[in-house]
Design a protein around this motif. Structure first.
Motif: not given
Ligand code: PLP
Length: 453
Positions: A89, A224, A228, A265
């Motif tokens: 991400a 999504m 965290n 997440g």
């Molecule tokens: N994918 C999408 C669509 C997101 O909006 C986010 C974070 O906002 C993520 C992945 C990455 O999330 P994380 O940093 O919690 O792994």
């Protein structure tokens, strides 16, 4: 004789916090940080040297830790399911060198908009390894996404008609709101009744029907649900929920699915004593739930299991170095430094907790309690409150931990402060990977009509 103490042992999935002789608690994850005669080093490079070569505030990332993080999560899933892919991400940290490193490791890219697609393409991510998950897209963004060749993930059914005006993609997916989500703070829960993201099952069903009619050949399902998350049972529950929705859609429309993407997440501990996510266990529970669903859904095909971690790959691989600029005692004691909410927004935005180490006085007695603040004209400008610190002086360095994700990426020029620099430490060598902005950068690109006349 220089005495070297490893501040944090090699990554451990469980364990109780310990203390070093300098009184620094161990998180069990920062294995690239060491205490060298009271001075913090990052993969062997002294924080004093980093500050004097590159200035502060400074984001410093460990390439080794990013690699370790990627391999740990990727291998945990790939060992259990061959048809698996991890996309990074980009929003967590869009530094080009970080992107390049993860591309070399084999990651795809999850991009939130044209800017991130442009950045990912510039370091060589192939378009078919990019998933474009936008929301509330403009027509220009939809067109850019389609023309870039990225796989587009739509956040609402009617967006499909707008996309089809520009052409028919070969592959497409829709973002589902599975009905619940979870996050370390309310602001990072991205599913459930209050979330602005995704589609409910009944709207999704209509959208997939329309996509099938339009002749789109490869269809995926995405969610999504929050960021965290450190709880294992959640991962099994959310996998079960999403794959249940995916199975009903596949059955009702008689379509095979190309991929199912569980989003990101995966959590990272921010406080000493929190237990890191047991990723092997999470991967096992997720893959078990996933494959159970496939086995009980004839006709669904063999969709690729996808995840898109951001924080998990980069958060604990980065620190923010700041210089103490002033120490003040009034109703409270304040340690002022040159990094503020403009540099690291998370404490002000979410109340996020970041450990703060006195990088140049690691072995000094932590005899005072203080709020650590920056130079911004807001009282929310606190990097940490009521922290136990040694008596610090102007010029001492502070290291804010867990700053590799949503740090620089969320930084701003608020109060007309130039953006900080970024350094990547590779094999014991520090490389400047994003230049510090200057005051001159602040006055570039803003023609003033009366001055032009
Ligand atoms: N994918 C999408 C669509 C997101 O909006 C986010 C974070 O906002 C993520 C992945 C990455 O999330 P994380 O940093 O919690 O792994």
């Amino acid at each position: 004789m220089v005495r070297t103490t490893r501040l944090y042992p090699r990554p451990k999935l469980t364990g109780t916090p310990r203390k070093t002789d300098g009184g620094i608690p161990l998180a069990g994850i920062y294995d690239y940080l060491e205490d060298k005669d009271g001075i913090l080093t990052v993969d062997g490079v002294s924080s004093v040297e980093l500050a004097s070569r590159f200035g502060t505030p400074l984001y410093v990332y460990s390439a080794r830790r990013i690699r370790d993080n990627y391999r740990r999560i990727h291998d945990a899933f790939a060992a259990r399911r061959e048809n698996f892919r991890a996309n990074y991400a980009v929003k967590a940290n869009n530094n080009l060198s970080v992107l390049d490193l993860l591309r070399q490791e084999g990651a795809g890219a999850d991009c939130a908009g044209p800017g991130e697609i442009r950045m990912a393409r510039s370091v060589g991510f192939p378009p078919d390894r990019i998933l474009y998950s936008g929301n509330y897209n403009s027509d220009e963004e939809l067109r850019y996404g389609l023309e870039s060749g990225a796989v587009i993930n739509l956040d609402d059914g009617p967006l499909l008609e707008r996309l089809l005006k520009f052409g028919t993609p070969e592959a497409l997916c829709f973002r589902i709101n599975p009905g619940f989500g979870k996050g370390a703070y309310p602001g990072v829960v991205t599913a459930g009744p209050d979330a602005k993201f995704g589609m409910r099952e009944r709207e999704a069903l209509k959208a997939y029907r329309r996509a099938k009619e339009a002749g789109i050949e490869r269809l995926g399902v995405h969610m999504m649900a929050g960021s965290n998350v450190l709880e294992t049972p959640y991962w099994a529950a959310i996998t079960d929920r999403l794959t249940g929705i995916a199975a009903r859609i596949a059955k009702a429309l008689r379509i095979e699915l190309d991929f199912i993407d569980l989003g990101g997440g995966f959590g990272v501990p921010s406080k000493i004593g929190e237990t890191p996510l047991p990723i092997q266990d999470v991967a096992k529970k997720v893959v078990d739930a996933y494959e159970r669903r496939l086995a009980s859904t004839p006709g669904i095909g063999d969709p690729t299991l996808m995840i898109e971690p951001g924080r998990y790959l980069v958060s604990d691989a980065g620190i923010l170095l700041a210089s103490v600029t002033h120490v003040k005692t009034s109703a409270k004691r304040f340690v002022g430094c040159d990094a503020g909410m403009n540099t690291l927004l998370r404490p002000a935005l979410y109340g996020a907790y970041h450990e703060i180490l006195p990088a140049t006085k690691l072995r000094a007695r932590r005899s005072v309690r203080a709020n650590v603040t920056g130079p911004i004209c807001e009282n929310t400008d606190m990097l940490g409150k009521d922290r136990r610190l040694p008596r610090l002086e102007v010029g001492d360095l502070l290291a804010v931990l867990n700053a590799g994700a949503y740090g620089y990426a969320m930084a701003s020029r608020f109060n007309s402060r130039p953006m900080p620099a970024e350094v990547l430490v590779v094999d014991g060598e520090a490389h400047l990977v994003r230049e510090r902005e200057t005051l001159d950068d602040l006055v570039r690109g803003e023609p003033v009509p009366s001055a032009v006349a």
